[in-house]
Design a protein around this motif. Structure first.
Motif, PDB file in Angstrom:
ATOM      1  N   ILE A 132      21.741 121.016  30.110  1.00  0.00           N
ATOM      2  CA  ILE A 132      20.319 121.370  30.110  1.00  0.00           C
ATOM      3  C   ILE A 132      19.489 120.413  30.955  1.00  0.00           C
ATOM      4  CG2 ILE A 132      19.701 120.076  28.014  1.00  0.00           C
ATOM      5  CD1 ILE A 132      17.884 122.509  27.277  1.00  0.00           C
ATOM      6  N   THR A 133      20.016 119.215  31.201  1.00  0.00           N
ATOM      7  CA  THR A 133      19.278 118.270  32.049  1.00  0.00           C
ATOM      8  C   THR A 133      19.641 118.406  33.528  1.00  0.00           C
ATOM      9  OG1 THR A 133      20.955 116.572  31.642  1.00  0.00           O
ATOM     10  CG2 THR A 133      19.025 116.582  30.182  1.00  0.00           C
ATOM     11  N   ASP A 134      20.591 119.266  33.845  1.00  0.00           N
ATOM     12  CA  ASP A 134      20.986 119.471  35.240  1.00  0.00           C
ATOM     13  C   ASP A 134      20.028 120.481  35.880  1.00  0.00           C
ATOM     14  OD1 ASP A 134      22.184 119.842  37.694  1.00  0.00           O
ATOM     15  OD2 ASP A 134      24.223 119.985  36.895  1.00  0.00           O
ATOM     16  N   ILE A 135      18.842 120.020  36.201  1.00  0.00           N
ATOM     17  CA  ILE A 135      17.787 120.905  36.704  1.00  0.00           C
ATOM     18  C   ILE A 135      18.191 121.602  38.004  1.00  0.00           C
ATOM     19  CG2 ILE A 135      15.383 121.006  37.467  1.00  0.00           C
ATOM     20  CD1 ILE A 135      15.890 120.633  34.401  1.00  0.00           C
ATOM     21  N   PRO A 136      18.844 120.917  38.955  1.00  0.00           N
ATOM     22  CA  PRO A 136      19.281 121.656  40.159  1.00  0.00           C
ATOM     23  C   PRO A 136      20.205 122.833  39.820  1.00  0.00           C
ATOM     24  CG  PRO A 136      19.379 119.296  40.553  1.00  0.00           C
ATOM     25  CD  PRO A 136      19.104 119.464  39.085  1.00  0.00           C
ATOM     26  N   ILE A 154      21.293 119.017  22.879  1.00  0.00           N
ATOM     27  CA  ILE A 154      21.010 117.603  23.145  1.00  0.00           C
ATOM     28  C   ILE A 154      19.613 117.402  23.727  1.00  0.00           C
ATOM     29  CG2 ILE A 154      23.447 117.078  23.527  1.00  0.00           C
ATOM     30  CD1 ILE A 154      22.537 116.904  26.611  1.00  0.00           C
ATOM     31  N   ALA A 155      18.800 118.450  23.688  1.00  0.00           N
ATOM     32  CA  ALA A 155      17.508 118.411  24.380  1.00  0.00           C
ATOM     33  C   ALA A 155      16.368 118.043  23.445  1.00  0.00           C
ATOM     34  CB  ALA A 155      17.231 119.769  25.021  1.00  0.00           C
ATOM     35  N   ASP A 159      12.800 117.976  27.589  1.00  0.00           N
ATOM     36  CA  ASP A 159      13.963 118.551  28.268  1.00  0.00           C
ATOM     37  C   ASP A 159      13.887 120.075  28.276  1.00  0.00           C
ATOM     38  OD1 ASP A 159      15.262 116.103  28.809  1.00  0.00           O
ATOM     39  OD2 ASP A 159      16.179 116.065  26.823  1.00  0.00           O
ATOM     40  N   ILE A 160      13.542 120.651  27.124  1.00  0.00           N
ATOM     41  CA  ILE A 160      13.455 122.109  27.022  1.00  0.00           C
ATOM     42  C   ILE A 160      12.331 122.628  27.904  1.00  0.00           C
ATOM     43  CG2 ILE A 160      13.068 124.057  25.454  1.00  0.00           C
ATOM     44  CD1 ILE A 160      14.176 122.262  23.191  1.00  0.00           C
ATOM     45  N   LYS A 179      19.124 127.588  19.628  1.00  0.00           N
ATOM     46  CA  LYS A 179      19.186 126.369  18.804  1.00  0.00           C
ATOM     47  C   LYS A 179      20.651 126.020  18.626  1.00  0.00           C
ATOM     48  CE  LYS A 179      17.850 123.037  16.165  1.00  0.00           C
ATOM     49  NZ  LYS A 179      19.115 122.310  16.351  1.00  0.00           N
ATOM     50  N   THR A 180      20.982 124.783  18.879  1.00  0.00           N
ATOM     51  CA  THR A 180      22.368 124.343  18.829  1.00  0.00           C
ATOM     52  C   THR A 180      22.459 122.968  18.201  1.00  0.00           C
ATOM     53  OG1 THR A 180      22.563 125.353  21.030  1.00  0.00           O
ATOM     54  CG2 THR A 180      24.465 124.157  20.212  1.00  0.00           C
TER      55      THR A 180
END
Length: 344
Positions: A132-136, A154-155, A159-160, A179-180
């Motif tokens: 989720i943090t891999d924006i590219p 993990i966000a 982040d979300i 939701k995880t």
């Protein structure tokens, strides 16, 4: 929003069977897993598209040794080498899914995976929680114009927010947040399912659940809270083994979960104040006004001779105060439904 021929948010939860690493390095097992997912009632089967070299590097340094999970002490590269699905299996598995009438899509873990999946004309993409943090990657994937499902394990809120904004920045508003709890397996007390409606309202998206708990209770609760998507790891038989086997449901367990979710959907119903035919019939057991003593014409109605009792065929009890003190216009036998013609 539609994923292939499935329209989300129309009262039926989109249930995804996640194959993940549950293929035993045998394409025939993988194919039968797709068939079993269909038999279990899943709406879709999801794959993962990566190789060890597209997700990490082959290093034995301390940073690359897994700690605090069921894969304790394993090297990342070795774990993904054990878990990954060969790319040349994708088309045969997509073909089996099509034959079964099952929607098939995948989680890409780098741009080359997206490009590969585009050639297979996938109907949607899933971004895994740890990506989720891999924006590219999110921008590149969302830029293909397909519905994009993003796990949030993990966000934090920022982040979300950044992930959602990144999708919208490339013109993609078909966003689903799941939701995880990124634990394997996860504990029910860490599910925090109240976040499902919060994700939907705060980010103006469709929301659902990617579940790593055991059993079906968490998906049932999530459905009752408005989850439009449920994703759960699926395995043909846990004896196959593999990194994800311990927290995956087999065919009968998945079928039980699907049935429970479908029953929950029926119980939720819809906002509607009108009465069903069954409810209308049951109104006969409600209260209404009845004469409970024999009366002569000219007698006054009192709390002793007219009462609100069951059944419900008489006048509405709200009229009692207007009836009391009035004269009976005719003789009335005990047990008669009170009506306006009985008084003046």
């Amino acid at each position: 929003m539609k994923i292939d021929n499935f329209e989300l948010g129309k009262g039926k939860t989109f249930i995804i069977a996640e194959m993940s690493a549950n293929h035993g390095h045998d394409i025939e097992i993988a194919k039968e897993t797709v068939r079993a997912a269909k038999r279990s009632g899943a709406d879709a089967i999801k794959l993962q598209t990566y190789t060890p070299d597209t997700i990490t590097i082959d290093s034995k340094k301390e940073d690359f040794i897994i700690k605090g999970t069921i894969w304790e002490g394993k090297n990342l590269y070795d774990l993904y080498k054990e878990a990954y699905l060969p790319w040349d299996w994708h088309k045969p598995l997509f073909d089996v899914a099509k034959e079964e009438g099952l929607i098939c899509f995948s989680s890409p873990f780098d741009k080359t995976a997206v490009d590969y999946l585009e050639k297979l004309n996938v109907p949607a993409y899933k971004i895994a929680s740890f990506e989720i943090t891999d924006i590219p990657l999110i921008k590149y994937t969302a830029g293909k114009g397909k519905p994009i499902i993003i796990s949030t394990g993990i966000a934090d809120e920022k982040d979300i927010e950044l992930a959602v904004e990144s999708c919208r920045a490339v013109g993609n508003n078909d966003i689903i947040l799941l939701k995880t709890s990124s634990q394997y397996p996860a504990k029910i007390e860490d599910a925090n399912l109240t976040m499902i409606p919060e994700l939907e309202s705060r980010f103006d998206v469709i929301a659902g659940l990617s579940d790593h708990t055991s059993g079906e209770l968490v998906p049932i609760i999530a459905t009752s809270l408005g989850a439009k998507v449920i994703e759960k790891h699926f395995i043909l038989d846990r004896s196959i083994g593999g990194p994800d086997a311990s927290f995956s449901l087999n065919e009968s367990e998945f079928r039980s979960m699907v049935d429970a979710v479908r029953s929950t959907e029926k119980g939720i119903g819809k906002i509607d104040f009108s009465l069903s035919e069954k409810a209308k019939k049951s109104k006969s057991f409600s209260r209404s006004l009845y004469v409970v003593q024999d009366m002569k014409a000219g007698d006054l109605f009192t709390e002793e001779n007219v009462k609100s009792i069951r059944p419900g065929y008489g006048m509405h009890p709200k009229h009692l105060s207007n009836v009391l003190g009035k004269e009976a216009t005719i003789d009335i036998e005990k047990g008669t439904r009170l009506s306006f013609e009985h008084f003046s």
